[in-house]
Write a protein that holds these residues in place. Structure first.
Motif, PDB file in Angstrom:
ATOM      1  N   GLN A 157       0.823  -1.219   0.000  1.00 10.71           N
ATOM      2  CA  GLN A 157       0.000   0.000   0.000  1.00 10.71           C
ATOM      3  C   GLN A 157       0.854   1.265   0.000  1.00 10.71           C
ATOM      4  O   GLN A 157       0.499   2.255  -0.626  1.00 10.71           O
ATOM      5  N   ALA A 168       1.969   1.883  -3.390  1.00 13.78           N
ATOM      6  CA  ALA A 168       0.883   2.406  -4.229  1.00 13.78           C
ATOM      7  C   ALA A 168       0.444   3.788  -3.750  1.00 13.78           C
ATOM      8  O   ALA A 168      -0.496   4.366  -4.280  1.00 13.78           O
ATOM      9  N   ARG A 169       1.099   4.303  -2.730  1.00 18.57           N
ATOM     10  CA  ARG A 169       0.912   5.654  -2.196  1.00 18.57           C
ATOM     11  C   ARG A 169      -0.401   5.862  -1.449  1.00 18.57           C
ATOM     12  O   ARG A 169      -0.981   6.949  -1.501  1.00 18.57           O
ATOM     13  N   ARG A 170      -0.847   4.850  -0.762  1.00 17.78           N
ATOM     14  CA  ARG A 170      -2.000   5.055   0.121  1.00 17.78           C
ATOM     15  C   ARG A 170      -1.578   6.032   1.208  1.00 17.78           C
ATOM     16  O   ARG A 170      -0.593   5.801   1.920  1.00 17.78           O
ATOM     17  N   PHE A 199       1.550  -0.161 -10.434  1.00 15.14           N
ATOM     18  CA  PHE A 199       0.214  -0.743 -10.361  1.00 15.14           C
ATOM     19  C   PHE A 199       0.164  -1.716  -9.200  1.00 15.14           C
ATOM     20  O   PHE A 199       1.023  -2.585  -9.071  1.00 15.14           O
ATOM     21  N   MET A 200      -0.847  -1.573  -8.347  1.00 16.52           N
ATOM     22  CA  MET A 200      -1.029  -2.555  -7.293  1.00 16.52           C
ATOM     23  C   MET A 200      -2.338  -3.303  -7.522  1.00 16.52           C
ATOM     24  O   MET A 200      -3.391  -2.685  -7.662  1.00 16.52           O
ATOM     25  N   ALA A 201      -2.256  -4.623  -7.583  1.00 16.50           N
ATOM     26  CA  ALA A 201      -3.478  -5.431  -7.624  1.00 16.50           C
ATOM     27  C   ALA A 201      -3.926  -5.583  -6.177  1.00 16.50           C
ATOM     28  O   ALA A 201      -3.167  -6.068  -5.334  1.00 16.50           O
ATOM     29  N   PHE A 202      -5.164  -5.126  -5.897  1.00 13.19           N
ATOM     30  CA  PHE A 202      -5.635  -5.069  -4.510  1.00 13.19           C
ATOM     31  C   PHE A 202      -5.918  -6.457  -3.948  1.00 13.19           C
ATOM     32  O   PHE A 202      -6.419  -7.331  -4.643  1.00 13.19           O
ATOM     33  N   PRO A 220     -10.285  -6.007  -3.804  1.00 16.74           N
ATOM     34  CA  PRO A 220     -10.723  -5.026  -4.808  1.00 16.74           C
ATOM     35  C   PRO A 220     -12.028  -4.360  -4.364  1.00 16.74           C
ATOM     36  O   PRO A 220     -12.896  -5.006  -3.784  1.00 16.74           O
ATOM     37  N   VAL A 221     -12.121  -3.047  -4.616  1.00 18.70           N
ATOM     38  CA  VAL A 221     -13.233  -2.263  -4.087  1.00 18.70           C
ATOM     39  C   VAL A 221     -14.425  -2.293  -5.058  1.00 18.70           C
ATOM     40  O   VAL A 221     -14.248  -2.186  -6.268  1.00 18.70           O
ATOM     41  N   VAL A 275     -18.180  -1.671 -11.408  1.00 17.87           N
ATOM     42  CA  VAL A 275     -16.858  -2.142 -11.008  1.00 17.87           C
ATOM     43  C   VAL A 275     -16.946  -3.080  -9.803  1.00 17.87           C
ATOM     44  O   VAL A 275     -17.367  -2.664  -8.716  1.00 17.87           O
ATOM     45  N   ASN A 276     -16.596  -4.325 -10.016  1.00 21.42           N
ATOM     46  CA  ASN A 276     -16.528  -5.345  -8.969  1.00 21.42           C
ATOM     47  C   ASN A 276     -17.830  -5.649  -8.240  1.00 21.42           C
ATOM     48  O   ASN A 276     -17.868  -6.512  -7.368  1.00 21.42           O
ATOM     49  N   GLU A 318      -8.600  -7.494 -11.518  1.00 21.33           N
ATOM     50  CA  GLU A 318      -7.389  -6.743 -11.169  1.00 21.33           C
ATOM     51  C   GLU A 318      -6.305  -6.977 -12.217  1.00 21.33           C
ATOM     52  O   GLU A 318      -5.645  -6.040 -12.673  1.00 21.33           O
ATOM     53  N   GLN A 338      -7.002  -5.234 -15.424  1.00 18.68           N
ATOM     54  CA  GLN A 338      -6.597  -3.822 -15.369  1.00 18.68           C
ATOM     55  C   GLN A 338      -5.103  -3.690 -15.590  1.00 18.68           C
ATOM     56  O   GLN A 338      -4.631  -2.819 -16.320  1.00 18.68           O
ATOM     57  N   GLU A 354     -16.472   7.070   0.142  1.00 17.05           N
ATOM     58  CA  GLU A 354     -15.655   6.037   0.739  1.00 17.05           C
ATOM     59  C   GLU A 354     -14.183   6.220   0.380  1.00 17.05           C
ATOM     60  O   GLU A 354     -13.837   6.295  -0.801  1.00 17.05           O
ATOM     61  N   ASP A 368     -11.812   4.138   0.529  1.00 22.28           N
ATOM     62  CA  ASP A 368     -11.301   2.990  -0.223  1.00 22.28           C
ATOM     63  C   ASP A 368     -11.575   3.133  -1.716  1.00 22.28           C
ATOM     64  O   ASP A 368     -10.719   2.840  -2.543  1.00 22.28           O
ATOM     65  N   ALA A 369     -12.799   3.569  -2.032  1.00 21.33           N
ATOM     66  CA  ALA A 369     -13.179   3.711  -3.439  1.00 21.33           C
ATOM     67  C   ALA A 369     -12.350   4.811  -4.097  1.00 21.33           C
ATOM     68  O   ALA A 369     -11.880   4.677  -5.228  1.00 21.33           O
ATOM     69  N   PHE A 394      -9.379   5.864  -3.229  1.00 24.64           N
ATOM     70  CA  PHE A 394      -7.994   5.406  -3.404  1.00 24.64           C
ATOM     71  C   PHE A 394      -7.889   4.427  -4.577  1.00 24.64           C
ATOM     72  O   PHE A 394      -6.944   4.454  -5.353  1.00 24.64           O
ATOM     73  N   TYR A 395      -8.897   3.580  -4.692  1.00 23.36           N
ATOM     74  CA  TYR A 395      -8.899   2.599  -5.781  1.00 23.36           C
ATOM     75  C   TYR A 395      -8.831   3.302  -7.138  1.00 23.36           C
ATOM     76  O   TYR A 395      -8.010   2.960  -7.992  1.00 23.36           O
ATOM     77  N   SER A 439      -5.479   5.037  -7.588  1.00 20.21           N
ATOM     78  CA  SER A 439      -4.365   4.116  -7.788  1.00 20.21           C
ATOM     79  C   SER A 439      -4.320   3.604  -9.229  1.00 20.21           C
ATOM     80  O   SER A 439      -3.375   2.941  -9.624  1.00 20.21           O
ATOM     81  N   ARG A 440      -5.373   3.927 -10.002  1.00 19.68           N
ATOM     82  CA  ARG A 440      -5.372   3.542 -11.423  1.00 19.68           C
ATOM     83  C   ARG A 440      -5.053   4.735 -12.316  1.00 19.68           C
ATOM     84  O   ARG A 440      -5.240   4.681 -13.535  1.00 19.68           O
TER      85      ARG A 440
END
Lengths: 256, 463
Positions: free
Chosen positions: A47, A50-52, A83-86, A89-90, A144-145, A157, A160, B386, B388-389, B391-392, B395-396
């Protein structure tokens, strides 16, 4: 120059130190695997790369492609090729998968000074990648998801990743919860992307995925530190002995 | 600011002047209707927050302003001034300026034979026998002071009559424009829409203002949906940030009538939108779909009163709210199931996004069930964007403002998706897009509204 160079990285979450000095060099063309038990800091490391922003870096540096990665926003890191595969996934209700992917691709293209791709030109590229991951085209018009099974989410993921073509991919426990068929498809998708310009970091708890994506290096992460590094044989050793023995070893080696 | 006595005197002055000259002043039934309504208003005055139906909405800003009627001072507008507000692709557009019909600005387009689209004021004078059986027949002036006021002062607005079995594909679009005046001004548009048995139509009310200033628009629409009709009604509020807008849509549904009401509240300082369908015939269906987006100090109140008066009727309420800044939203969903309305199926959902610490939502379900074989559910959620959403998406490679906008738009699309494809939906989509783009852009540091953990309370109840 390494593609990614991590020096003495310390990371805190809620004042609790999770990463306690990580050093790691990853060159283009290499596949590294980071293995460790739950709570060892694997996902935190992914994370942070991926710059969280919810993770506070308290010491250390990370350079990516010669630039200070820690100064980048998540979108900037993505546009620079990370690229980070979560792991989880959200779900995003109300945004279709296809629209999301095209928006992401165009954001990255724009950053790189390329023309945007319209929906029509996007389609063939998209179909090719869907085929690679054995995914139903119908999933693309769904949100999405949303309502995807665990396996579909993980495949999504990698889809993508295949469309965005990153320089450095970080797969955060992409194997967890996948049955063997899904695992094979996901692994093939990743393996197809291996080339001398790209690097991949596979974060995993188990060795199984590494049968399909054979790493050049394996690092064992325990309690926020890399305690051992080696070749692919290290993963097999871990599988055999478990993390317990290595934990004991690490305790022994670390001065109290 | 004025006292309650001054306030009544001001309205009395307005009323005595109005009553003498208003359209249909010589018709005894209409005179009585107006006088009764005015008497009712004098008796009850403006509601206060002690009134259960107005608990979350304080209208003292309206009560304490001495508004003047504008109907005696017609304002002339040019086509060019209106151009930015027009809806492309709609051929039937009636324009009302400060409540008065502006024939020279209106387009009547081509409608099927027998369909009448005109102004109520004109019809009262030329065709009162068509108006008398309906006007004021459905609206209860005792419900609130605003309904009484509108009935007392109502003389113009749209009149639509759709004959039996007629299908009107083209939307009938009503544009209500408020303009600035030297003094605070009020208008009371009154619309009457009568759809006879087995007819179909789409009616759009769109409220805009050309420039700032204190304006108070208090509108009432009586929509009569005959047996087996299929009707869509849109209410779009996009006036400026000083405007007061109170509106009541009273729907009377016949047997197996299918009515959809869409409300889109984007503008105005203090807005109250009442939607009041009565499912009077067996097997009726009613969908009430709403979206409210508030910022700054806007107050947007959505009040639903759904009355199930006959067996086997279904009603659905879906409202989504997005609130930023100091905006205050209200969702009050009241469902009354009368004794004979067995097999009622009523559902109510209100979802809200609060983007700042100072934004506020009051959401209140209220079920009154007097029948014993019914299905009624209601639920509400309150949350933030959210983390999380967000950031998701980032992150893309999608930048933060675009990511926020995407998420807000996704939330709003739940309401948009319930609207039929066509020029009206495109118009609404464009308005929402513009509104959300501003919101995503102006977000302070774009981070205050996002929290890692969702501290919003979420609840769902089934009763």
């Amino acid at each position: 120059m390494s593609l990614l160079e991590i020096k003495n990285l310390h990371v805190k979450v809620d004042n609790h130190e999770i990463l306690k000095g990580i050093d790691l060099k990853v060159n283009a063309g290499e596949v590294h695997s980071i293995m460790g038990p739950n709570g060892s800091g694997k996902s935190t490391l992914a994370q942070v790369l991926a710059r969280r922003e919810t993770y506070a870096v308290s010491a250390g540096e990370v350079s990516y492609n010669g630039r200070d990665l820690l100064a980048m926003k998540p979108e900037e890191a993505a546009c620079e090729g990370i690229f980070m595969a979560f792991q989880y996934p959200v779900e995003i209700p109300g945004i279709s998968n296809a629209y999301f992917l095209r928006s992401a691709l165009n954001a990255i293209r724009k950053y790189r000074g390329l023309d945007e791709i319209d929906a029509i030109d996007f389609l063939p590229l998209f179909r090719e990648k869907l085929k690679l991951l054995d995914m139903d085209e119908k999933l693309m018009n769904r949100s999405v998801n949303e309502g995807f099974s665990g396996g579909e989410k993980k495949r999504n993921e990698i889809l993508q990743m295949a469309v965005l073509e990153p320089k450095l991919s970080i797969l955060d426990e992409t194997d967890s919860g996948l049955d063997i068929d899904a695992l094979r498809i996901v692994a093939q998708g990743v393996d197809a992307m291996r080339n001398p310009e790209r690097a991949i970091i596979v974060v995993t708890h188990y060795q199984r995925l590494l049968n399909y994506i054979v790493p050049d290096f394996v690092h064992v992460l325990l309690d926020g530190r890399i305690v051992r590094s080696g070749g692919p044989e290290l993963a097999l050793e871990l599988e055999e002995k478990g993390y317990g023995s290595m934990e004991a070893e690490a305790r022994h080696a670390t001065p109290a | 600011m004025i006292t309650a006595t001054q306030q009544l005197e001001s309205y009395l002055e307005n009323f005595s002047e109005f009553e003498k000259l208003a359209a249909g002043h010589a018709l005894p039934w209409l005179r009585n209707l107006r006088q009764d309504a005015f008497a009712r208003f004098c008796e009850v005055g403006f509601p206060t927050t002690h009134d259960e139906d107005w608990r979350f909405t304080n209208v003292s800003a309206i009560a304490q302003t001495a508004f003047r009627l504008t109907c005696n001072r017609p304002v002339r507008l040019s086509q060019q001034e209106l151009d930015p507000y027009r809806v492309p692709g709609v051929n039937c557009q009636l324009v009302f300026v400060n409540g008065n019909f502006a024939r020279e600005l209106s387009l009547l387009g081509k409608l099927p034979d027998g369909v009448k689209v005109s102004n109520l004021g004109g019809e009262i004078s030329s065709n009162p026998e068509a108006i008398e059986p309906h006007l004021g027949r459905y609206l209860d002036i005792r419900r609130d002071a605003f309904c009484a006021l509108n009935t007392a002062f109502g003389e113009d607005g749209a009149y639509v009559h759709i004959p039996r079995g007629t299908l009107v594909e083209e939307p009938i679009y009503l544009l209500f424009v408020s303009t600035a005046n030297d003094a605070p001004s009020m208008s009371h548009p009154r619309n009457l829409i009568v759809a006879e048995e087995d007819s179909q139509a789409t009616i759009v009310e769109d409220y805009v203002s050309l420039d700032g200033g204190a304006v108070f628009c208090n509108t009432v629409t009586e929509l009569v949906a005959g047996d087996h009709t299929v009707l869509s009604h849109y209410m779009i509020e996009r006036e400026h940030e000083e405007a007061f807008n109170i509106s009541t849509l009273r729907i009377q549904q016949g047997r197996s009538a299918n009515v959809v009401s869409h409300s889109v509240l984007l503008g105005g300082a203090l807005v109250r939108n009442n939607v009041h369908p009565v499912l009077a015939g067996e097997g009726g269906e009613c969908l009430i779909n709403g979206l409210f987006i508030g910022n700054g100090h806007q107050h947007l109140d959505n009040y639903m009163l759904v009355e199930h008066a006959s067996p086997r009727c279904g009603s659905r309420q879906f409202y989504n709210g997005i609130l930023d800044g100091h905006a205050h939203g209200v969702f009050h969903g009241r469902i009354i199931v009368h004794k004979d309305a067995q097999k009622t199926d009523a559902k109510q959902t209100n979802r809200n996004l609060l983007l700042s610490d100072d934004a506020q939502i009051d959401t209140k379900p209220q079920l009154e069930i007097y029948a014993d074989d019914v299905k009624c559910t209601h639920g509400a959620t309150i949350g933030q964007i959210e983390g999380d959403a967000l950031f998701y998406l980032r992150s893309r490679g999608i930048d933060e403002v675009s990511a926020r906008k995407l998420l807000l738009f996704a939330f709003a699309s739940e309401c948009l998706d319930r609207m039929k494809q066509g020029p009206v939906r495109r118009h609404v989509e464009e308005l929402i897009n513009r509104c959300l783009f501003q919101m995503a852009n102006s977000a302070p540091g774009a981070s205050t509204g996002i929290r890692r953990d969702d501290t919003g309370r979420n609840w769902e109840e089934i009763g």
